[in-house]
Write a protein that holds these residues in place. Structure first.
Motif, short mmCIF file in Angstrom:
data_model
loop_
_atom_site.label_atom_id
_atom_site.label_comp_id
_atom_site.label_asym_id
_atom_site.label_seq_id
_atom_site.Cartn_x
_atom_site.Cartn_y
_atom_site.Cartn_z
N SER A 338 0.85 -1.20 0.00
CA SER A 338 0.00 0.00 0.00
C SER A 338 0.89 1.25 0.00
CB SER A 338 -0.91 -0.02 1.23
OG SER A 338 -1.70 1.12 1.30
N TYR A 348 -10.78 -4.14 -6.55
CA TYR A 348 -11.16 -4.82 -5.31
C TYR A 348 -12.55 -4.39 -4.84
CZ TYR A 348 -11.26 -6.06 -0.37
OH TYR A 348 -11.64 -6.54 0.85
N GLU A 373 -12.94 -5.57 5.03
CA GLU A 373 -11.58 -5.95 5.39
C GLU A 373 -10.59 -4.97 4.76
OE1 GLU A 373 -10.46 -8.02 7.39
OE2 GLU A 373 -11.98 -9.55 7.75
N VAL A 375 -7.26 -4.17 3.07
CA VAL A 375 -6.23 -4.86 2.29
C VAL A 375 -4.87 -4.25 2.60
CG1 VAL A 375 -5.43 -5.43 -0.02
CG2 VAL A 375 -7.89 -5.39 0.47
N ILE A 378 -1.13 -6.77 -2.05
CA ILE A 378 -1.74 -7.41 -3.22
C ILE A 378 -0.67 -8.20 -3.96
CG2 ILE A 378 -2.94 -7.05 -5.41
CD1 ILE A 378 -4.11 -4.50 -4.29
N TRP A 407 -5.56 -10.82 -2.44
CA TRP A 407 -5.63 -9.68 -1.53
C TRP A 407 -5.38 -10.16 -0.11
CZ3 TRP A 407 -9.34 -10.48 -5.39
CH2 TRP A 407 -9.35 -9.53 -6.43
N GLN A 408 -4.28 -9.76 0.48
CA GLN A 408 -3.98 -10.13 1.86
C GLN A 408 -4.50 -9.04 2.78
OE1 GLN A 408 0.13 -10.44 3.09
NE2 GLN A 408 -0.38 -11.97 4.65
N TYR A 409 -5.23 -9.47 3.83
CA TYR A 409 -5.83 -8.53 4.77
C TYR A 409 -4.92 -8.34 5.98
CZ TYR A 409 -9.76 -10.02 1.88
OH TYR A 409 -10.57 -10.32 0.82
N PHE A 414 -6.58 -13.98 3.67
CA PHE A 414 -6.52 -13.40 2.33
C PHE A 414 -7.64 -13.96 1.47
CE2 PHE A 414 -4.22 -17.36 2.00
CZ PHE A 414 -4.49 -17.84 0.73
N ASP A 426 -12.80 -15.64 -0.12
CA ASP A 426 -12.06 -15.31 1.09
C ASP A 426 -11.74 -16.58 1.86
OD1 ASP A 426 -11.83 -12.40 1.14
OD2 ASP A 426 -14.02 -12.42 1.22
#
Length: 445
Positions: A338, A348, A373, A375, A378, A407-409, A414, A426
């Motif tokens: 990010s 997304y 959630e 993110v 990515i 997409w990792q939270y 993810f 998810d």
């Protein structure tokens, strides 16, 4: 200046000596025993030394004094538990199952082992058919030690049993005696112990064999000089005197006939899932569960293969692939941090998260919406895994069909999705810190 007092090993109390020795390996204890006759006698005290070793290693996981009804040597117990310790965790069936599926019980591809009070338990794990995140857990394999020091393994073919009852442990009669053969550290097989199965069926038709009786040592049931006819007559009258035992006796006879007429249990092989949990270096690896595009719960295995990252359904790992599966393989396991570009933000935010259908449970927010959630990172997906499996026809080579995102939270979980779709699968962990999450027992009549 006063001289400092020095102490030797023999100056410590015996309990302290055993505690210190329990920190050593068996090889180191053997070497220490060779230093003197006194230490040799100390190291041969199995009831204290080897109990301390077993209790230190497994005392927080199982009840050491209850194994084998407390009648076996702790040195033997150490050897057995050390061998079985590697079973704890997840295993997957290797190859297609040859067993006949019974009502309500599938031949699950995923097996989970955990410690019991005085035994080791293996369970079949399968996704709930209700479309929730619940994991169905059914009995599969029971492993213990008889008071005579012999290993005893029983398989529950139908998953109907509630396991063991009583401190001494009682076994269901329709369980199948089996041999568990270890092939290295990551492979074992389960095959029926035909000799023990025959001796059990020729003895008294009890619904539960007491641990340490006919089910404990592989010998014919009954005391010396007791014929099967005498035992059956005694058991019949003993059961008739118990409240409601007449119905129980009829069920026992019916189950005995069914067992005698069943086919031999076909040998099955299982491979260990070594990396079943994420790690700092491999945050996506492990076993996960998620709602697929057909609104059914699926198990997924994500692994790093040295070239990239692949994700497959667990059931597909032991079956021949006949149709595309929503899984991925990417050769570029690098994350984009990010802040993200507006295009990625839109990609997304414009998607829906596949979740279980709304039920009364959702009122308590057991399954909170995942749309919100956050993110954190990515990763690009550059291919679907099934494109590399030969023999699949009708797969388009359009990059739009195979490109996707992971997409990792921020909470460590993810989701993944492909550009051609408008959804995100998810994934949630199946287990955490060695304990299964959201399990439910299979209801069988």
């Amino acid at each position: 200046m006063a001289e400092m007092n020095s102490y030797s090993f023999v100056d410590f109390p015996e309990d302290i000596q055993f505690y210190i020795l329990s920190l050593l390996t068996p090889t180191e204890i053997g070497n220490f025993a060779c230093t003197s006759r006194r230490f040799s006698r100390l190291c041969q005290n199995g009831s204290k030394l080897w109990y301390a070793i077993c209790d230190r290693r497994w005392g927080s996981k199982t009840q050491i004094k209850k194994w084998g009804n407390g009648k076996i040597s702790y040195k033997l117990l150490y050897k057995t538990l050390k061998k079985w310790e590697n079973l704890i965790g997840f295993w997957r069936r290797c190859g297609q199952s040859q067993q006949k599926q019974t009502a309500g019980v599938k031949s699950a591809a995923l097996i989970f082992f955990e410690w019991g009070p005085s035994f080791l338990s293996g369970y079949r794990l399968s996704p709930s058919s209700k479309g929730t995140y619940d994991v169905t857990k059914t009995p599969f394999l029971w492993m213990g030690i008889s008071p005579e020091g012999k290993t005893v393994n029983f398989l529950d073919p139908d998953g109907h049993s509630n396991g063991l009852s009583g401190e001494s442990g009682s076994l269901e009669m329709d369980w199948i005696p089996v041999n568990v053969n270890f092939i290295g550290d990551i492979h074992f097989s389960v095959e029926e112990n035909v000799g023990l199965a025959y001796s059990r069926s020729s003895g008294a038709p009890t619904s539960k064999g007491e641990y340490g009786g006919d089910a404990s040592n592989g010998l014919e049931s009954g005391s010396p000089g007791s014929s099967p006819e005498t035992l059956e007559m005694y058991q019949y009258y003993a059961n008739r005197m118990s409240p409601g035992a007449d119905r129980s006796w009829r069920r026992q006879k019916k189950r005995e006939k069914e067992k005698q007429g069943r086919k031999k249990w076909e040998t099955e092989h299982f491979l260990k899932i070594v990396d079943s949990s994420p790690s700092p270096a491999r945050p996506l690896q492990g076993l996960w569960k998620g709602i697929s595009d057909d609104m059914k719960l699926e198990f997924y295995l994500v692994a790093y293969d040295g070239v990239g990252i692949f994700c497959r359904r667990v059931g597909d790992l032991c079956e021949q692939i006949s149709s595309p599966t929503p899984a991925f393989w990417t050769t570029n396991p690098a994350f984009i941090e990010s802040p993200f570009s507006p295009e990625e933000e839109y990609l997304y935010n414009s998607r829906i998260h596949l979740q279980p259908p709304m039920t009364s449970k959702d009122i308590n927010w057991q399954y909170p919406p995942m749309d919100n959630e956050v993110v954190s990172r990515i990763m690009y997906i550059n291919s679907r895994y099934d494109l590399f499996i030969p023999g699949l026809a009708g797969i388009s080579e359009n990059p739009w069909c195979i490109e996707g995102r992971i997409w990792q939270y921020k909470n460590g979980t993810f989701g993944f999705g492909f550009l051609r779709d408008n959804s995100i699968v998810d994934l949630k962990p199946i287990a955490q810190d060695g304990f299964l999450l959201e399990t439910m027992e299979l209801c069988c009549d």
